[in-house]
Design an enzyme around this catalytic site. Structure first.
Site, PDB file in Angstrom:
ATOM      1  N   ASN A  97      -0.940  32.483  15.443  1.00 35.86           N
ATOM      2  CA  ASN A  97      -2.199  33.225  15.398  1.00 35.86           C
ATOM      3  C   ASN A  97      -2.151  34.311  16.463  1.00 35.86           C
ATOM      4  O   ASN A  97      -1.457  34.179  17.463  1.00 35.86           O
ATOM      5  CB  ASN A  97      -3.352  32.244  15.660  1.00 35.86           C
ATOM      6  CG  ASN A  97      -4.708  32.925  15.832  1.00 35.86           C
ATOM      7  OD1 ASN A  97      -5.435  32.626  16.768  1.00 35.86           O
ATOM      8  ND2 ASN A  97      -5.061  33.824  14.942  1.00 35.86           N
ATOM      9  N   GLY A  98      -2.881  35.404  16.223  1.00 37.47           N
ATOM     10  CA  GLY A  98      -3.017  36.431  17.240  1.00 37.47           C
ATOM     11  C   GLY A  98      -2.484  37.781  16.812  1.00 37.47           C
ATOM     12  O   GLY A  98      -1.269  37.956  16.668  1.00 37.47           O
ATOM     13  N   GLY A  99      -3.372  38.746  16.566  1.00 35.59           N
ATOM     14  CA  GLY A  99      -2.970  40.122  16.318  1.00 35.59           C
ATOM     15  C   GLY A  99      -2.273  40.375  14.999  1.00 35.59           C
ATOM     16  O   GLY A  99      -1.634  41.417  14.831  1.00 35.59           O
ATOM     17  N   GLY A 139      -7.317  36.263  11.861  1.00 36.01           N
ATOM     18  CA  GLY A 139      -8.661  36.205  12.410  1.00 36.01           C
ATOM     19  C   GLY A 139      -9.497  37.419  12.074  1.00 36.01           C
ATOM     20  O   GLY A 139     -10.055  37.546  10.994  1.00 36.01           O
ATOM     21  N   ARG A 140      -9.562  38.354  13.015  1.00 32.83           N
ATOM     22  CA  ARG A 140     -10.497  39.469  12.894  1.00 32.83           C
ATOM     23  C   ARG A 140     -10.226  40.352  11.678  1.00 32.83           C
ATOM     24  O   ARG A 140     -11.154  40.877  11.066  1.00 32.83           O
ATOM     25  CB  ARG A 140     -10.490  40.292  14.184  1.00 32.83           C
ATOM     26  CG  ARG A 140     -11.276  39.625  15.307  1.00 32.83           C
ATOM     27  CD  ARG A 140     -11.047  40.309  16.631  1.00 32.83           C
ATOM     28  NE  ARG A 140      -9.724  40.011  17.166  1.00 32.83           N
ATOM     29  CZ  ARG A 140      -9.181  40.636  18.211  1.00 32.83           C
ATOM     30  NH1 ARG A 140      -9.839  41.617  18.787  1.00 32.83           N
ATOM     31  NH2 ARG A 140      -7.981  40.285  18.657  1.00 32.83           N
ATOM     32  N   HIS A 149      -2.201  30.324  19.346  1.00 31.50           N
ATOM     33  CA  HIS A 149      -2.576  31.724  19.564  1.00 31.50           C
ATOM     34  C   HIS A 149      -1.579  32.264  20.579  1.00 31.50           C
ATOM     35  O   HIS A 149      -1.537  31.809  21.727  1.00 31.50           O
ATOM     36  CB  HIS A 149      -4.003  31.813  20.106  1.00 31.50           C
ATOM     37  CG  HIS A 149      -4.508  33.210  20.249  1.00 31.50           C
ATOM     38  ND1 HIS A 149      -5.846  33.527  20.203  1.00 31.50           N
ATOM     39  CD2 HIS A 149      -3.870  34.388  20.435  1.00 31.50           C
ATOM     40  CE1 HIS A 149      -6.009  34.830  20.370  1.00 31.50           C
ATOM     41  NE2 HIS A 149      -4.819  35.368  20.515  1.00 31.50           N
ATOM     42  N   LYS A 181      -5.262  23.528  18.118  1.00 27.39           N
ATOM     43  CA  LYS A 181      -5.082  24.980  18.228  1.00 27.39           C
ATOM     44  C   LYS A 181      -5.150  25.336  19.704  1.00 27.39           C
ATOM     45  O   LYS A 181      -6.156  25.063  20.375  1.00 27.39           O
ATOM     46  CB  LYS A 181      -6.155  25.738  17.451  1.00 27.39           C
ATOM     47  CG  LYS A 181      -5.954  27.259  17.473  1.00 27.39           C
ATOM     48  CD  LYS A 181      -6.929  27.968  16.533  1.00 27.39           C
ATOM     49  CE  LYS A 181      -6.604  29.463  16.451  1.00 27.39           C
ATOM     50  NZ  LYS A 181      -7.013  30.197  17.667  1.00 27.39           N
ATOM     51  N   PRO A 208     -10.752  29.901  12.922  1.00 28.22           N
ATOM     52  CA  PRO A 208     -12.118  29.571  13.342  1.00 28.22           C
ATOM     53  C   PRO A 208     -12.625  30.635  14.303  1.00 28.22           C
ATOM     54  O   PRO A 208     -11.969  30.935  15.300  1.00 28.22           O
ATOM     55  CB  PRO A 208     -11.947  28.216  14.049  1.00 28.22           C
ATOM     56  CG  PRO A 208     -10.519  28.194  14.499  1.00 28.22           C
ATOM     57  CD  PRO A 208      -9.749  28.986  13.495  1.00 28.22           C
ATOM     58  N   CYS A 238     -10.148  28.252  23.194  1.00 26.70           N
ATOM     59  CA  CYS A 238     -11.286  29.144  23.442  1.00 26.70           C
ATOM     60  C   CYS A 238     -11.494  29.345  24.940  1.00 26.70           C
ATOM     61  O   CYS A 238     -11.598  28.378  25.690  1.00 26.70           O
ATOM     62  CB  CYS A 238     -12.549  28.566  22.811  1.00 26.70           C
ATOM     63  SG  CYS A 238     -14.004  29.612  23.052  1.00 26.70           S
TER      64      CYS A 238
END
Length: 343
Positions: A211-213, A233-234, A171, A139, A17, A100
């Site tokens: 999640n993360g990187g 994600g990105r 994350h 999350k 998300p 977040c």
């Protein structure tokens, strides 16, 4: 979903998300690229569902599932009511945002700052579990500010498990609420994947996602040797072609030739419907700009979509013009290669 995944020894790859990015148009595009990936909405605050335009926040285009709704909030009663409303729209999961770090989220006492209140998070999980017949997940981050990540993550996980949470997505960074911007919080706190692995080792059959990187599917596959799910994600947003290989490499579907041109054209009915309803072209094409990342002609493709799609009355012809650049470049490379084929 998660119990079935564990029972069948399958893994999950999801698209994270992301605020202002994973809207319905983005998800429609990602679903064309992968039939299997679990897609998440951008975070929707519970109050927006209770008091705002529910269809705008919650409606899911036909064929987009599986889709998980990420909710923001810290009031168990409001979250339960929002989850109950969302259930009627056909979501496959309700996910609570405990990660977040934005100022807007902190002022509302939810998001990453809830890492400091595991009992409240557990109450929110319980309230939603009572009213929906679908997985309720969380999350989170490893911790926030000066928290000990060994203690903070276990405390949150255990409190949520006591209330029947179906999965925990982590994350693998801390969030620094005091001193770092939301953007900095996505990069500066160091990644600690091993901490997430240890959580999985301790909790056994509990679904743990990471999640993360995570920059490619090879990295995702490495993580899936330690945890049950990977959330990208990105990279999935800025280089969405990575999703074309998800069904084969992660889910074991037959290998299919990559057809990025066809993926663009499959968006045309969605674009036309959006334009007929009074929408603007760039609201959809902004999610497609990175599709040809790294390919010859990609710069011109991005330029056309970035500059032309924002103009009034821009239509499918703009996308066709951008796509024509890629097709012409591909043909040029093919013709050049043929010149060097030995007789």
């Amino acid at each position: 979903m998660y119990h079935k995944v564990l029972k069948n020894n399958k893994k999950i790859l999801s698209v994270a998300p992301m605020m202002d990015w994973t809207d319905r148009w983005c998800r429609s595009f990602h679903r064309i690229l992968s039939q299997e990936a679990l897609l998440y909405t951008e975070m929707v605050v519970a109050d927006a569902i209770l008091h705002g335009d529910r269809d705008r926040h919650l409606s899911i285009p036909v064929g987009q599932q599986p889709v998980a709704l990420q909710l923001g909030g810290s009031d168990p009663v409001k979250l339960a009511e929002a989850a109950k409303i969302a259930a009627d729209y056909g979501y496959d999961e309700i996910n609570l945002n405990v990660g977040c770090p934005s100022d807007r989220v902190q002022s509302g006492i939810f998001g990453a700052c809830l890492m400091k209140s595991p009992k409240l998070v557990a109450q929110c999980v319980d309230a939603m579990k009572q009213v929906v017949d679908m997985p309720v997940t969380v999350k989170c981050r490893l911790g926030v500010d000066d928290q000990d990540i060994e203690i903070a993550l276990d405390a949150l996980a255990d409190a949520c498990l006591d209330q029947g949470v179906d999965a925990i997505w982590v994350h693998a960074r801390k969030a620094w609420l005091d001193g770092l911007s939301p953007k900095e919080n996505r990069d500066i706190p160091p990644l600690d994947y091993d901490r997430v692995y240890r959580l999985k080792q301790r909790l056994g059959d509990v679904f743990i996602g990471i999640n993360g990187g995570i920059g490619n599917l090879a990295e995702a596959d490495t993580h899936l040797k330690h945890v049950d799910g990977v959330m990208m994600g990105r990279v999935a947003y800025h280089q969405p072609a990575v999703l074309c290989q998800v069904d084969h490499q992660i889910y074991g579907a037959p290998a299919m030739p990559e057809d990025l041109h066809g993926a663009v054209r499959k968006m045309y009915p969605i674009i036309e419907q959006h334009l007929e309803a009074g929408g603007r072209l760039h609201q959809i094409t902004r999610h497609m700009i990175g599709l040809f990342h790294g390919a010859p002609g990609a710069r011109r493709y991005r330029q056309i979509l970035s500059t032309e799609a924002v103009k009034p009355n821009a239509g499918i012809e703009v996308v066709e013009a951008a796509l024509a650049v890629m097709i012409a470049e591909q043909q040029r490379i093919h013709d050049k290669a043929e010149l060097f084929v030995p007789a």
